[in-house]
Design an enzyme around this catalytic site. Structure first.
Site, mmCIF file in Angstrom:
data_model
loop_
_atom_site.group_PDB
_atom_site.id
_atom_site.type_symbol
_atom_site.label_atom_id
_atom_site.label_comp_id
_atom_site.label_asym_id
_atom_site.label_seq_id
_atom_site.Cartn_x
_atom_site.Cartn_y
_atom_site.Cartn_z
ATOM 1 N N HIS A 531 -1.462 -7.008 -13.327
ATOM 2 C CA HIS A 531 -0.904 -6.520 -14.590
ATOM 3 C C HIS A 531 -0.386 -7.679 -15.453
ATOM 4 O O HIS A 531 0.767 -7.673 -15.889
ATOM 5 C CB HIS A 531 0.246 -5.545 -14.319
ATOM 6 C CG HIS A 531 -0.157 -4.306 -13.604
ATOM 7 N ND1 HIS A 531 0.711 -3.575 -12.818
ATOM 8 C CD2 HIS A 531 -1.352 -3.643 -13.556
ATOM 9 C CE1 HIS A 531 0.088 -2.530 -12.313
ATOM 10 N NE2 HIS A 531 -1.174 -2.548 -12.755
ATOM 11 N N HIS A 575 2.309 0.614 -14.404
ATOM 12 C CA HIS A 575 0.952 0.099 -14.511
ATOM 13 C C HIS A 575 0.621 0.031 -15.994
ATOM 14 O O HIS A 575 0.985 0.918 -16.774
ATOM 15 C CB HIS A 575 -0.004 1.007 -13.748
ATOM 16 C CG HIS A 575 0.294 1.056 -12.282
ATOM 17 N ND1 HIS A 575 -0.561 0.573 -11.326
ATOM 18 C CD2 HIS A 575 1.380 1.519 -11.603
ATOM 19 C CE1 HIS A 575 -0.027 0.725 -10.124
ATOM 20 N NE2 HIS A 575 1.160 1.308 -10.272
#
Length: 596
Positions: A531, A575
């Site tokens: 990420h 996320h």
């Protein structure tokens, strides 16, 4: 037949370029002198949104250049359960690796990024999590633009999302939080797993520490709830299948070209009013090293959407970055922006597994070729069965206790009291390749409010050489401490009385391990949640740091805007795909407002 259709498309592209389509390469673009209003660099999560929304206006022509190939007919992308096969070391991955990570005992690890239409939305783990209200309010506060606050972004959250409720949605989500009319599909797990009831029974039994949360996308994510995922009817919903679906690709003003590498952005002139350099030309070639390079200019804007690795890579090769560092490497400095490539932030990630008293885990599916073939046949014919879901059915978002010694010794790295410090991902088996025998339960942990910062730099003057990626995972004592406490939390979870007859023994790290032993385990096994953000971060107008202003235009330049996760000042405690969709939706409106 497909080859014939592609050939027809390329012929049409070469001859007139007057109708929209998807092209396998840039051969037609090379031979054309047509102009485009907007050039979008990257057909990934954000770039697909921008392309879709700008071409809603039939007077705007948009060219999208994607370095990767098509997302179609790649089972490891399409089948949700196969998502962990999509990367790394596949044609759909850039196949980056990190530098040796000090926080990981000197290990260099794979660093997946989508190299395919749809970008990382085509290869990620499918989790659709917006983050907390505090995350977005911090973006607004630090940028000086209230438009990035949670409340102001709610319309864009709804605009991007098409939620598909299950047939029996009782206590699985809150309908008031969601939109059912957007573009990108979001749903809940569709195939029941043996661990579902066990996870929620434990949450109920240990509710003080692990409370149930009916909907983690409400802006208040803390607790344990059902995973929400980008899946539609048993298949992945990506930016490529949603925002660049056939009905949008068919727009006559949208042209998407695959297998085309953008190497630089170039000055095309100067603004007549401000005198600032205008960067509306891009240099590109095929995605094969040594290919000839060509140029095309946008009449309005170039939008960089190449991601947190690709965007700074292109900027620095263009001479936009820290001038001293670029000159030392042999790149002529063009525009001094020292923050380019700095401030890389990412989530560290660790899996812990236990042997369980059950035969109802997906370990059998991974080991038994006959079962695997039967499951694939069921998915192929009916879009049902165990392959219709990602590997994660529940997610937990948790904070350290307020009286934690960690928070007494370090500043709180989270965005506020609604934001978690760490994440727990519950999996009915060992993801990937399980041990040869036995059945397992896995709880993965992630440090989602990290304090460590890394960087993206160049190692040569050749744009085809990969950049130097240092996410600095677990690079601070604080991040390691949070991961240690996250693992301790999983150990308390599996020790719940309700799991006494289920959990047999750990296979990762014993709950009797000392902190020193646990720290060694973490450093030897942790990786990344993939990420990365922050390498072209936004800051207030006229700030002496940052890369883009709050409207996402590059500081000191005209005609160049960045729309991807690189503009986030901090990584969202979630996320990242949902937040990228949301940011891109607002960015599209900002662009539209400028070019009415």
């Amino acid at each position: 037949m497909m080859t014939f259709l592609v050939s027809l498309a390329i012929l049409a592209f070469e001859s007139t370029l007057c109708w929209g389509a998807l092209y396998e390469n840039n051969s037609g673009l090379v031979k054309s002198d047509v102009q485009f209003d907007f050039i979008v660099v990257g057909g990934g999560t954000a770039g697909s949104v921008i392309a879709n929304r700008l071409t809603e206006n039939p007077n705007h022509s948009v060219l999208v250049l994607e370095a990767g190939g098509s997302n179609e007919n790649v089972l490891d992308i399409i089948v949700p359960f196969f998502n962990i096969r999509a990367v790394p070391n596949t044609p759909q991955d850039w196949n980056y690796t990190t530098t040796a990570q000090t926080g990981l005992n000197g290990r260099s690890i794979p660093y997946p990024r989508g190299h395919v239409l749809g970008g990382s939305s085509s290869v990620n783990g499918l989790a659709y999590t917006r983050g907390s209200k505090d995350d977005y309010d911090r973006y607004a506060r630090l940028s000086g633009d209230e438009g990035w606050s949670w409340d102001r972004l709610i319309p864009y959250m709804r605009k991007t999302e098409r939620f598909h409720p299950p047939s029996n949605p009782t206590e699985q989500f809150n309908p008031a939080v969601h939109s059912f009319t957007g573009i990108n599909s979001v749903s809940l797990p569709a195939f029941p797993r043996d661990t579902d009831a066990r996870v929620f029974a434990t949450s109920s039994e240990l509710s003080d520490e692990f409370p149930f949360n009916i909907d983690m996308n409400s802006g208040a994510p803390l607790g344990i709830g059902w995973a929400q995922v980008s899946i539609k009817n048993g298949s992945r919903s990506s930016a490529a299948t949603s925002y660049l679906a056939p009905q949008y690709i068919a727009r006559p003003n949208l042209h998407v070209v695959l297998n085309t590498m953008v190497t630089r952005v170039l000055q095309s002139g100067s603004d007549s009013k401000t005198g600032q350099p205008a960067f509306q030309t891009i240099e590109y070639s095929s995605n094969v090293r040594g290919s000839p390079r060509f140029r095309v200019t946008a009449t309005k804007e170039v939008i960089l959407s190449a991601g947190s690795i690709g965007t700074p890579h292109i900027l620095m090769h263009s001479g936009i970055g820290d001038s001293a560092s670029l000159a030392a490497l042999g790149i002529a400095p063009v525009h001094n922006l020292p923050s380019v490539g700095k401030n890389l932030s990412d989530h560290s990630f660790l899996r812990s597994s236990w042997l369980v008293n059950s035969t109802k885990t997906f370990d059998n599916l991974e080991r038994n070729a006959t079962l695997a073939a039967e499951a694939l046949e069921e998915w192929t014919t009916t879009k049902t069965g165990p392959l219709v879901d990602s590997i994660t059915s529940q997610i937990g978002w948790l904070r350290l206790p307020n009286n934690s010694s960690i928070l007494q010794n370090f500043p709180d790295p989270s965005s506020g009291p609604l934001s978690p410090h760490f994440e727990m991902l519950f999996t009915n088996g060992v993801p990937g390749t399980p041990p040869a025998t036995g059945n397992y339960f896995t709880i993965s942990t992630g440090v989602v409010s990290p304090s460590s910062r890394g960087s993206v730099t160049l190692n040569s003057t050749d744009p085809f050489d990969p950049p130097v990626i240092n996410p600095n995972l677990l690079g601070s004592e604080l991040d390691l401490s949070i991961m240690r406490e996250a693992v301790r939390a999983t150990q308390r979870f599996v020790a719940a009385p309700t799991l006494a007859d289920y959990i047999l023994s750990p296979i990762s790290i014993n709950d009797t391990a000392s902190d020193t032993e646990l720290d060694a385990f973490i450093r030897n096994h942790a990786t990344s949640l993939d990420h990365p953000v922050g390498t072209a971060a936004m800051s207030p107008p006229h700030a002496g740091y940052g890369v883009v202003d709050p409207d996402l235009t590059v500081k000191g330049l005209v005609g160049l805007r960045i729309v991807d996760a690189s503009v986030f000042e901090y990584v969202v405690a979630a996320h990242t795909q949902a937040s990228v969709y949301i940011f891109a939706e607002r960015a599209a409106d900002l662009i539209k407002a400028k070019f009415k």
